[in-house]
Design an enzyme around this catalytic site. Structure first.
Site, PDB file in Angstrom:
ATOM      1  N   GLY A 266       0.816  -1.218   0.000  1.00 32.70           N
ATOM      2  CA  GLY A 266       0.000   0.000   0.000  1.00 32.70           C
ATOM      3  C   GLY A 266       0.843   1.257   0.000  1.00 32.70           C
ATOM      4  O   GLY A 266       2.079   1.208  -0.091  1.00 32.70           O
TER       5      GLY A 266
ATOM      6  N   TYR B  37     -14.594   5.023  10.416  1.00 29.71           N
ATOM      7  CA  TYR B  37     -13.145   4.832  10.229  1.00 29.71           C
ATOM      8  C   TYR B  37     -12.411   5.303  11.491  1.00 29.71           C
ATOM      9  O   TYR B  37     -11.598   4.561  12.047  1.00 29.71           O
ATOM     10  CB  TYR B  37     -12.638   5.618   9.012  1.00 29.71           C
ATOM     11  CG  TYR B  37     -11.134   5.762   9.027  1.00 29.71           C
ATOM     12  CD1 TYR B  37     -10.535   6.949   9.433  1.00 29.71           C
ATOM     13  CD2 TYR B  37     -10.320   4.692   8.685  1.00 29.71           C
ATOM     14  CE1 TYR B  37      -9.164   7.053   9.497  1.00 29.71           C
ATOM     15  CE2 TYR B  37      -8.943   4.793   8.741  1.00 29.71           C
ATOM     16  CZ  TYR B  37      -8.372   5.989   9.155  1.00 29.71           C
ATOM     17  OH  TYR B  37      -6.995   6.107   9.223  1.00 29.71           O
TER      18      TYR B  37
ATOM     19  N   PHE C 150      -0.143  -1.783   9.021  1.00 25.67           N
ATOM     20  CA  PHE C 150      -0.772  -0.735   8.205  1.00 25.67           C
ATOM     21  C   PHE C 150      -2.129  -1.184   7.666  1.00 25.67           C
ATOM     22  O   PHE C 150      -3.013  -0.392   7.438  1.00 25.67           O
ATOM     23  CB  PHE C 150       0.098  -0.424   6.976  1.00 25.67           C
ATOM     24  CG  PHE C 150       1.389   0.245   7.263  1.00 25.67           C
ATOM     25  CD1 PHE C 150       2.583  -0.459   7.232  1.00 25.67           C
ATOM     26  CD2 PHE C 150       1.424   1.594   7.562  1.00 25.67           C
ATOM     27  CE1 PHE C 150       3.795   0.173   7.480  1.00 25.67           C
ATOM     28  CE2 PHE C 150       2.636   2.240   7.814  1.00 25.67           C
ATOM     29  CZ  PHE C 150       3.814   1.522   7.766  1.00 25.67           C
TER      30      PHE C 150
ATOM     31  N   LEU D 253      -5.848 -10.910   6.603  1.00 28.52           N
ATOM     32  CA  LEU D 253      -5.602 -10.995   8.055  1.00 28.52           C
ATOM     33  C   LEU D 253      -6.850 -11.428   8.814  1.00 28.52           C
ATOM     34  O   LEU D 253      -6.774 -11.793   9.987  1.00 28.52           O
ATOM     35  CB  LEU D 253      -5.115  -9.631   8.584  1.00 28.52           C
ATOM     36  CG  LEU D 253      -3.755  -9.173   8.095  1.00 28.52           C
ATOM     37  CD1 LEU D 253      -3.502  -7.732   8.519  1.00 28.52           C
ATOM     38  CD2 LEU D 253      -2.647 -10.086   8.607  1.00 28.52           C
TER      39      LEU D 253
ATOM     40  N   SER E 106      -6.396  -6.470  -1.576  1.00 30.28           N
ATOM     41  CA  SER E 106      -7.815  -6.099  -1.800  1.00 30.28           C
ATOM     42  C   SER E 106      -7.907  -4.616  -2.157  1.00 30.28           C
ATOM     43  O   SER E 106      -8.817  -4.180  -2.851  1.00 30.28           O
ATOM     44  CB  SER E 106      -8.648  -6.374  -0.535  1.00 30.28           C
ATOM     45  OG  SER E 106      -8.165  -5.581   0.541  1.00 30.28           O
TER      46      SER E 106
ATOM     47  N   ARG F  44      -6.428  20.843   7.358  1.00 27.50           N
ATOM     48  CA  ARG F  44      -5.778  19.577   7.654  1.00 27.50           C
ATOM     49  C   ARG F  44      -4.275  19.794   7.779  1.00 27.50           C
ATOM     50  O   ARG F  44      -3.756  20.842   7.391  1.00 27.50           O
ATOM     51  CB  ARG F  44      -6.039  18.561   6.521  1.00 27.50           C
ATOM     52  CG  ARG F  44      -7.492  18.095   6.403  1.00 27.50           C
ATOM     53  CD  ARG F  44      -7.906  17.223   7.559  1.00 27.50           C
ATOM     54  NE  ARG F  44      -9.259  16.702   7.409  1.00 27.50           N
ATOM     55  CZ  ARG F  44     -10.355  17.364   7.744  1.00 27.50           C
ATOM     56  NH1 ARG F  44     -10.253  18.580   8.266  1.00 27.50           N
ATOM     57  NH2 ARG F  44     -11.553  16.815   7.572  1.00 27.50           N
TER      58      ARG F  44
ATOM     59  N   LYS G  45     -10.103   3.194  14.532  1.00 22.59           N
ATOM     60  CA  LYS G  45      -8.754   3.537  15.002  1.00 22.59           C
ATOM     61  C   LYS G  45      -8.759   3.748  16.509  1.00 22.59           C
ATOM     62  O   LYS G  45      -7.828   3.350  17.212  1.00 22.59           O
ATOM     63  CB  LYS G  45      -8.234   4.782  14.273  1.00 22.59           C
ATOM     64  CG  LYS G  45      -7.894   4.548  12.804  1.00 22.59           C
ATOM     65  CD  LYS G  45      -6.802   3.494  12.629  1.00 22.59           C
ATOM     66  CE  LYS G  45      -6.429   3.280  11.178  1.00 22.59           C
ATOM     67  NZ  LYS G  45      -5.404   2.234  10.984  1.00 22.59           N
TER      68      LYS G  45
ATOM     69  N   GLY H  25     -18.917  13.202   8.047  1.00 21.01           N
ATOM     70  CA  GLY H  25     -17.765  12.560   8.701  1.00 21.01           C
ATOM     71  C   GLY H  25     -16.555  13.454   8.760  1.00 21.01           C
ATOM     72  O   GLY H  25     -15.606  13.160   9.479  1.00 21.01           O
ATOM     73  N   ASP H  26     -16.568  14.571   8.019  1.00 21.71           N
ATOM     74  CA  ASP H  26     -15.383  15.445   8.029  1.00 21.71           C
ATOM     75  C   ASP H  26     -15.290  16.250   9.322  1.00 21.71           C
ATOM     76  O   ASP H  26     -16.309  16.737   9.823  1.00 21.71           O
ATOM     77  CB  ASP H  26     -15.456  16.425   6.856  1.00 21.71           C
ATOM     78  CG  ASP H  26     -14.808  15.850   5.602  1.00 21.71           C
ATOM     79  OD1 ASP H  26     -15.185  16.271   4.492  1.00 21.71           O
ATOM     80  OD2 ASP H  26     -13.939  14.973   5.733  1.00 21.71           O
TER      81      ASP H  26
ATOM     82  N   ARG I 159     -18.935  17.027   3.278  1.00 21.89           N
ATOM     83  CA  ARG I 159     -18.912  15.549   3.254  1.00 21.89           C
ATOM     84  C   ARG I 159     -19.190  15.053   4.668  1.00 21.89           C
ATOM     85  O   ARG I 159     -18.493  15.461   5.621  1.00 21.89           O
ATOM     86  CB  ARG I 159     -17.551  15.058   2.778  1.00 21.89           C
ATOM     87  CG  ARG I 159     -17.384  13.544   2.787  1.00 21.89           C
ATOM     88  CD  ARG I 159     -16.059  13.104   2.182  1.00 21.89           C
ATOM     89  NE  ARG I 159     -14.928  13.450   3.062  1.00 21.89           N
ATOM     90  CZ  ARG I 159     -13.676  13.091   2.788  1.00 21.89           C
ATOM     91  NH1 ARG I 159     -13.357  12.475   1.655  1.00 21.89           N
ATOM     92  NH2 ARG I 159     -12.695  13.414   3.629  1.00 21.89           N
TER      93      ARG I 159
ATOM     94  N   SER J  60      -4.311   7.183  13.641  1.00 20.22           N
ATOM     95  CA  SER J  60      -4.726   8.330  12.837  1.00 20.22           C
ATOM     96  C   SER J  60      -5.192   9.482  13.705  1.00 20.22           C
ATOM     97  O   SER J  60      -5.728   9.270  14.794  1.00 20.22           O
ATOM     98  CB  SER J  60      -5.863   7.887  11.921  1.00 20.22           C
ATOM     99  OG  SER J  60      -6.539   9.006  11.404  1.00 20.22           O
TER     100      SER J  60
HETATM  101  C1  WQD Z   1      -8.984  15.998   3.351  1.00 20.97           C
HETATM  102  C2  WQD Z   1      -9.837  17.242   3.124  1.00 20.97           C
HETATM  103  C3  WQD Z   1     -12.127  16.759   2.614  1.00 20.97           C
HETATM  104  C4  WQD Z   1     -11.477  14.925  -1.301  1.00 20.97           C
HETATM  105  C5  WQD Z   1      -7.433  11.265   5.872  1.00 20.97           C
HETATM  106  C6  WQD Z   1      -7.397   9.797   5.641  1.00 20.97           C
HETATM  107  C7  WQD Z   1      -7.428   9.036   6.918  1.00 20.97           C
HETATM  108  C8  WQD Z   1      -6.514   9.632   7.930  1.00 20.97           C
HETATM  109  C9  WQD Z   1      -6.751  11.119   8.109  1.00 20.97           C
HETATM  110  C10 WQD Z   1      -4.448   8.433   7.974  1.00 20.97           C
HETATM  111  C11 WQD Z   1     -11.218  17.126   3.765  1.00 20.97           C
HETATM  112  C12 WQD Z   1     -11.440  17.454   1.448  1.00 20.97           C
HETATM  113  C13 WQD Z   1     -11.267  15.505  -0.072  1.00 20.97           C
HETATM  114  C14 WQD Z   1     -12.142  15.665  -2.322  1.00 20.97           C
HETATM  115  C15 WQD Z   1     -12.322  17.525  -0.831  1.00 20.97           C
HETATM  116  N1  WQD Z   1      -5.156   9.453   7.546  1.00 20.97           N
HETATM  117  N2  WQD Z   1     -11.674  16.794   0.144  1.00 20.97           N
HETATM  118  N3  WQD Z   1     -12.536  16.946  -2.044  1.00 20.97           N
HETATM  119  O1  WQD Z   1     -10.722  12.928   5.498  1.00 20.97           O
HETATM  120  O2  WQD Z   1      -8.781  14.244   6.430  1.00 20.97           O
HETATM  121  O3  WQD Z   1      -8.709  11.689   6.271  1.00 20.97           O
HETATM  122  O4  WQD Z   1      -6.530  11.692   6.803  1.00 20.97           O
HETATM  123  O5  WQD Z   1      -4.801   7.550   8.672  1.00 20.97           O
HETATM  124  O6  WQD Z   1      -7.015   7.733   6.598  1.00 20.97           O
HETATM  125  O7  WQD Z   1      -8.532   9.459   4.875  1.00 20.97           O
HETATM  126  O8  WQD Z   1      -8.520  13.129   4.249  1.00 20.97           O
HETATM  127  O9  WQD Z   1      -7.950  13.549   1.922  1.00 20.97           O
HETATM  128  O10 WQD Z   1     -10.210  12.484   2.433  1.00 20.97           O
HETATM  129  O11 WQD Z   1      -9.801  14.883   3.006  1.00 20.97           O
HETATM  130  O12 WQD Z   1     -12.715  18.684  -0.605  1.00 20.97           O
HETATM  131  O13 WQD Z   1     -12.383  15.178  -3.476  1.00 20.97           O
HETATM  132  O14 WQD Z   1     -10.056  17.379   1.720  1.00 20.97           O
HETATM  133  O15 WQD Z   1     -13.454  17.251   2.795  1.00 20.97           O
HETATM  134  O16 WQD Z   1     -11.601  18.406   4.236  1.00 20.97           O
HETATM  135  P1  WQD Z   1      -9.265  13.069   5.666  1.00 20.97           P
HETATM  136  P2  WQD Z   1      -9.130  13.441   2.815  1.00 20.97           P
END
Ligand code: WQD
Length: 351
Positions: free
Chosen positions: A11, A151, A82, A60, A35, A232, A155, A298-299, A296, A126
């Protein structure tokens, strides 16, 4: 030479960590059921390191097959775990897939760690364990609020499972809380290979820029942040990878403060989605076709790291900045397109 078992070695973060471990004198074997990955990145690892990595194509969730890998590799010094599903949005739509895959497989793995008395275990956690933080930057002592997505909940549960396991057994563990890993190895021989439509921001940007996606959506422009888009902490995948090598050396040299130390792996810089897009446009010279759409589910609104503990205790020196992340991500997207054309031509010739 210490041998490390890496789950998810095919990965994105797994492959970059395999490279860093090898470059720092470790021997590595991988378990990856492919997968959500292919063996394409193993070729890249071999080109970078000269080493052919053995990958066991094992799920696993299948205890007997997982146990057989440990039986065949009695000389494992440690495990880095991972392998997990990691898309916030997808986990909201398919929670049971996430709980089954991420947590059931962890229990199987720890049963093998116990049976084969593996001394060290490093877990890919995470920043999502913090939920929607009241204060930023977050430290490792910041309160864990209710995870905003299944998700994130997997974690949080994963960390609790490991902490309880560590108390009961003789294994020493480390929990590494990644923020947002992005970019590609400077050689541009390995990088992120999302299967299907990308869930994460940077692959969505690069796939839109190269024309694989017609337009990118910014999920929400009305958040209480400096430009209305989410904040972020983007961190280069090679910096994340090196932190794993440092974490093992920290355990091997018995520098750990507790039997389960926790580290934030983030740059310490908060960047909005729109600022990330601007950085990409600057380094690539490409104007990105995007529109600001609905939020979105969950954000979280804003999260970024206080990384002092990792910098001071692991000796973690971050090498790559946001421009490097966007540059290597874009160069990788161009490489994948080139290879796809090569593979298409090869297939055409073969037919
Ligand atoms: C980042 C930002 C979206 C796609 C990730 C991993 C998770 C964990 C934490 C390691 C958000 C925005 C995204 C798009 C957008 N990392 N976005 N348009 O959700 O912070 O979580 O980091 O374990 O595994 O998934 O990351 O890249 O999905 O989103 O506007 O097409 O970008 O809303 O604000 P996220 P992400």
């Amino acid at each position: 030479m210490h041998k490390i078992l890496v789950t998810g070695g095919c990965g994105f973060i797994g492959s970059h960590t395999v490279v860093d471990l090898i470059e720092n004198g470790f021997d590595v074997v991988s378990i990856d059921d492919n997968s959500r990955s292919t063996t394409y990145l193993l070729d890249g690892i071999e080109k970078i390191t000269g080493k052919k990595i053995k990958n066991y194509k094992v799920d696993l969730k299948n205890f007997d097959e997982t146990r057989a890998v440990f039986q065949e590799n009695e000389d494992i010094s440690g495990v880095i775990h991972f392998a997990a599903f990691k898309a916030v949005g997808e986990s909201v739509e398919k929670p049971l897939d996430y709980y089954e895959n991420n947590n059931f497989s962890l229990v199987n793995l720890l049963k093998c760690v116990k049976e084969f008395s593996i001394p060290y275990f490093v877990f890919s956690s995470s920043c999502t364990v913090y939920g929607n933080p009241d204060d930023v930057p977050v430290t490792e002592q910041s309160p864990e609020k209710k995870a905003e997505s299944p998700y994130g909940a997997t974690k949080q549960m994963g960390e609790r499972i490991i902490q309880d396991f560590t108390k009961a057994e003789n294994t020493s563990s480390i929990l590494l809380r990644y923020f947002n890993p992005v970019g590609a190895h400077p050689s541009i021989l390995i990088g992120e290979l999302p299967l299907g439509r990308p869930q994460n921001l940077v692959p969505a940007i690069t796939q839109t820029a190269i024309g694989k996606l017609p337009q990118m959506q910014v999920y929400g422009g009305d958040y209480p942040t400096r430009d209305g888009s989410c904040v972020r902490d983007y961190i280069h995948v090679s910096d994340i990878a090196h932190a794993h090598t440092l974490a093992f050396e920290y355990l091997l040299n018995k520098k750990n403060k507790t039997r389960c130390d926790i580290f934030n792996l983030g740059s310490g810089n908060g960047v909005t989605v729109l600022e990330a897009i601007q950085a990409f446009e600057k380094v690539s010279g490409k104007k990105l076709n995007y529109k600001v759409g609905p939020r979105r589910p969950g954000d979280v609104v804003a999260i970024y790291a206080n990384n002092n503990f990792a910098v001071q205790s692991l000796g973690w020196n971050i090498k790559f900045n946001l421009d490097d992340m966007m540059h290597t991500a874009w160069q990788w997207e161009l490489k994948v397109k080139e290879d796809e054309e090569l593979i298409r031509k090869q297939k055409h010739t073969l037919n």
